[in-house]
Design an enzyme around this catalytic site. Structure first.
Site, mmCIF file in Angstrom:
data_model
loop_
_atom_site.group_PDB
_atom_site.id
_atom_site.type_symbol
_atom_site.label_atom_id
_atom_site.label_comp_id
_atom_site.label_asym_id
_atom_site.label_seq_id
_atom_site.Cartn_x
_atom_site.Cartn_y
_atom_site.Cartn_z
ATOM 1 N N TYR A 53 14.133 -15.607 6.591
ATOM 2 C CA TYR A 53 13.387 -14.779 7.542
ATOM 3 C C TYR A 53 11.936 -15.239 7.589
ATOM 4 O O TYR A 53 11.320 -15.327 8.651
ATOM 5 C CB TYR A 53 13.419 -13.316 7.113
ATOM 6 N N HIS B 9 19.411 -13.898 16.116
ATOM 7 C CA HIS B 9 19.154 -12.605 16.757
ATOM 8 C C HIS B 9 17.962 -12.732 17.697
ATOM 9 O O HIS B 9 17.062 -11.890 17.725
ATOM 10 C CB HIS B 9 18.944 -11.515 15.715
#
Length: 351
Positions: A328, A60
């Protein structure tokens, strides 16, 4: 009769670019055994597939920062004591994005769209959530996600996955083939503004009485929904340009819906939808009224860790949750220590 191999090959085409990174919010990683996959392995694989782009998210990578607020109507307090569901307004920082690790990739309608949010709650508490515009996720386990990334790596000559490798992967992972069939029945809408965003993973909500129920959440657009274009509109950033133009004209809004699961509904498998007809609570309205080019101090520097949860919301037994959190963190650590370059999506040019 269609052969199993041909059927699997047909699934390879579902979602266009989504076969490479569909739902790619780095749903992989986590608390791995020492002799198996690590969060670093996943970050390395994103770099293997997309190349290394210093200063950007490993997945992303292309996105814009936004801000606004959530107006709770109090209905969510039935299932959760989290302060975000008490009647009132909560400031929100968010980020719209496209899946994949290329920060300057041309926008394509089939590419998976993401909306990540950070709710700024009282007393320094936060709720962070990252959602995508798919009805289910394509992988049940971190290992499946890791294998799919390599199987779906675009070939240099065609820009598409090797159909033989993808078919072999799907034969080993029938749960992914079933999930892709569900995704195929939900074609993408015209843009970010009219997309429905789903949390996909199940969580557990606990109310003031101490009652706990499984919950999944969804953001349903209040803007008119339009079908996605079958031909690529002009402009590398046409999806982002439209988003920027829309927000500059008037705020965008979504209803936050909490779907309450029942005993026996899967909470550990994001590839399986809950049965239709489950009770849904309209908890309030998300309003996005400002958009910014990614830069220091806005969503660019936020790690949208799905396990940063307020009191009243907790993780389920879905193995992807701790996995997402770990990867993450790995991506955030890497990009935080790297030099930054300007975001390819310049909000000023789109207004």
């Amino acid at each position: 009769m269609i052969s199993r191999r041909n059927a699997l090959l047909g699934l390879v085409a579902i979602g266009g670019a989504g076969t490479v990174s569909v739902g790619g919010l780095a749903y992989a990683g986590g608390r791995f055994p020492a002799d198996r996959l690590t969060p670093a392995d996943f970050a390395d694989r994103f770099e293997e597939v997309y190349g290394k782009h210093t200063g950007f998210r490993r997945n992303h990578a292309k996105g814009v920062s936004v801000s606004g607020y959530f107006t709770a109507n109090g209905a969510g307090a039935e299932v959760s004591r989290a302060s975000v569901f008490a009647s009132g307004r909560t400031p929100v920082t968010g980020r719209f994005s496209l899946s994949g690790g290329l920060p300057d990739a041309p926008d394509a309608t089939p590419t998976v769209r993401g909306l990540a949010l950070l709710f700024h709650l009282p007393d320094g508490e936060q709720w962070r959530t990252a959602m995508i515009n798919l009805p289910v996720f394509l992988d049940r386990s971190p290992e499946g996600f890791f294998a799919r990334m390599l199987a779906a790596k675009p070939l240099p000559g065609t820009g598409k996955p090797d159909p033989e490798k993808m078919a072999a992967f799907l034969a080993r992972h029938p749960e992914t083939a079933k999930a892709m069939a569900i995704v195929k029945k939900h074609p993408p809408t015209s843009g970010f503004d009219d997309s429905t965003y789903n949390g996909l993973n199940a969580f557990r909500c606990t109310n003031d009485a101490g009652d706990t129920v499984p919950v999944r959440w969804t953001l349903k657009p209040m803007q008119p929904v339009r079908p996605g274009s079958t031909t690529a509109p002009p402009g590398r950033d046409h999806l982002f340009d439209a988003l920027i133009a829309n927000i500059s004209q008037e705020p965008l809004r979504w209803r936050l819906l909490l779907t309450v699961g029942r005993a026996g509904d899967p909470t550990d498998d994001a590839t399986r939808p809950w049965p239709a007809g489950r009770r849904t609570i309209d908890a309030g309205t998300l309003t996005i009224d400002s958009v910014q080019t990614e830069a220091a101090g806005n969503a660019r520097d936020i790690n949208f860790d799905p396990l940063i949860l307020p009191d009243g919301i907790s993780a389920s037994d879905d193995p992807l949750l701790s996995a997402r959190s770990a990867v993450y963190s790995q991506s955030f650590t890497r990009r935080s220590g790297e030099p930054k370059t300007p975001s390819p999506v310049d909000v000023a040019k789109g207004q």
